[in-house]
Enzyme design. Structure first.
Site, PDB file in Angstrom:
ATOM      1  N   GLU A  12      -6.878 -26.981  21.665  1.00 18.41           N
ATOM      2  CA  GLU A  12      -6.983 -27.348  23.079  1.00 18.41           C
ATOM      3  C   GLU A  12      -8.427 -27.524  23.538  1.00 18.41           C
ATOM      4  O   GLU A  12      -8.677 -28.245  24.500  1.00 18.41           O
ATOM      5  CB  GLU A  12      -6.241 -26.314  23.956  1.00 18.41           C
ATOM      6  N   ASP A 196       6.288 -30.749  24.572  1.00 18.34           N
ATOM      7  CA  ASP A 196       7.700 -30.545  24.183  1.00 18.34           C
ATOM      8  C   ASP A 196       8.516 -30.310  25.445  1.00 18.34           C
ATOM      9  O   ASP A 196       7.962 -30.218  26.535  1.00 18.34           O
ATOM     10  CB  ASP A 196       7.807 -29.325  23.241  1.00 18.34           C
TER      11      ASP A 196
HETATM   12  C1  4EZ Z   1       1.255 -21.659  25.345  1.00 20.50           C
HETATM   13  N1  4EZ Z   1       1.375 -22.895  24.645  1.00 20.50           N
HETATM   14  C2  4EZ Z   1       2.151 -22.762  23.416  1.00 20.50           C
HETATM   15  C3  4EZ Z   1       1.590 -21.904  22.355  1.00 20.50           C
HETATM   16  C4  4EZ Z   1       2.496 -21.887  21.149  1.00 20.50           C
HETATM   17  C5  4EZ Z   1       2.538 -21.576  18.652  1.00 20.50           C
HETATM   18  C6  4EZ Z   1       1.663 -21.230  17.470  1.00 20.50           C
HETATM   19  C7  4EZ Z   1       1.873 -24.009  25.519  1.00 20.50           C
HETATM   20  C8  4EZ Z   1       3.317 -24.394  25.348  1.00 20.50           C
HETATM   21  C9  4EZ Z   1       4.425 -23.597  25.557  1.00 20.50           C
HETATM   22  N2  4EZ Z   1       4.577 -22.295  25.934  1.00 20.50           N
HETATM   23  C10 4EZ Z   1       3.766 -25.629  24.943  1.00 20.50           C
HETATM   24  N3  4EZ Z   1       5.132 -25.632  24.895  1.00 20.50           N
HETATM   25  C11 4EZ Z   1       5.553 -24.394  25.270  1.00 20.50           C
HETATM   26  C12 4EZ Z   1       6.840 -23.805  25.368  1.00 20.50           C
HETATM   27  N4  4EZ Z   1       7.947 -24.506  25.084  1.00 20.50           N
HETATM   28  N5  4EZ Z   1       6.924 -22.512  25.756  1.00 20.50           N
HETATM   29  C13 4EZ Z   1       5.811 -21.798  26.033  1.00 20.50           C
HETATM   30  O1  4EZ Z   1       0.591 -21.790  26.535  1.00 20.50           O
HETATM   31  C14 4EZ Z   1       1.814 -21.368  19.948  1.00 20.50           C
END
Ligand code: 4EZ
Length: 229
Positions: A12, A196
């Site tokens: 990010e 997503d």
């Molecule tokens: C959290 N970030 C995701 C981190 C995931 C995996 C290794 C954003 C995010 C998110 N958070 C994108 N999609 C999401 C979702 N479906 N639920 C929660 O800020 C790390």
């Protein structure tokens, strides 16, 4: 004027660092912070690591240690609102913690005594963002962002967050940053590009679109800096 720009993950903030000059790196409280210059603006950049606790720590260090006077967050999020498609930008108008629950004592979801369910984003930064979007002909949506220490890949939980908080997107850091900035009276802006839809495919989509959506968000933040210089 020193501006903090934070993300949660290396992906990010990497696209942001590529625009910076005179980068100096510091370690504070087990995390790396980059002080740099962007067209005469002083910035401090870091990724916090995932989740509300790490995000609070990083926002606090940026304000207290690095003396940031405004804070911009750049990253990705899961969509709740069907109008948000992968790659779309959403700026938070207000944020809440969807996993904060002392409802057993009659309090609403997301509330603890002396806190508030929603924290409002800074109106001036939101205005600046809308100006940038208009000038550059970029679609920028605004809405409620719900934060919690859970990666949501589940339609039921997603619907519950939508109906309980009226949320449009969800992630894992925004509201924590908002609580810290609100307490220190530092104007903040939370920007996310959708990676997503927080559904069954969320894990797969997140991996697939993390890099491209992070870049979309970071590029918009750079355009905001261009307007601040
Ligand atoms: C959290 N970030 C995701 C981190 C995931 C995996 C290794 C954003 C995010 C998110 N958070 C994108 N999609 C999401 C979702 N479906 N639920 C929660 O800020 C790390």
């Amino acid at each position: 004027m020193k501006i903090a720009i934070m993300g949660a993950m290396p992906e990010e903030i990497e696209p942001l660092l590529s625009y910076m000059k005179d980068i100096k790196s510091f370690e504070v409280a087990n995390n790396r912070y980059y002080e740099a210059k962007y067209k005469g603006l002083e910035v401090v950049i870091a990724y916090s690591k995932i989740g509300k606790v790490f995000a609070s720590l990083t926002a606090s260090v940026m304000i207290q240690h690095f003396k940031a006077q405004k804070l911009l967050f750049s990253g990705v999020a899961g969509a709740i609102n069907d109008e948000l498609k992968i790659g779309d930008l959403i700026a938070a108008t207000k944020l809440c913690q969807h996993d904060l629950d002392i409802t057993a004592f009659g309090h609403p979801y997301g509330f603890v005594p002396e806190g508030k369910v929603f924290i409002q984003s800074d109106a001036e930064l939101l205005f600046l963002a809308k100006e940038v979007a208009k000038e550059k002909n970029i679609l920028l949506k605004e809405g409620v962002i719900a934060t919690g220490d859970q990666f949501i890949a589940n339609l039921e939980r997603k619907e519950w967050i939508k109906k309980t908080f009226g949320a449009d997107a969800l992630e894992m850091e925004g509201a924590a940053v908002a609580v810290v900035c609100d307490a220190f009276d530092v104007p903040f802006f939370i920007l996310r590009a959708i990676s997503d839809a927080a559904d069954m495919d969320a894990g797969f989509d997140f991996d697939k679109f993390l890099e491209s959506s992070s870049k979309i968000s970071a590029d918009f933040i750079i355009s905001m800096l261009d307007k601040m210089v």
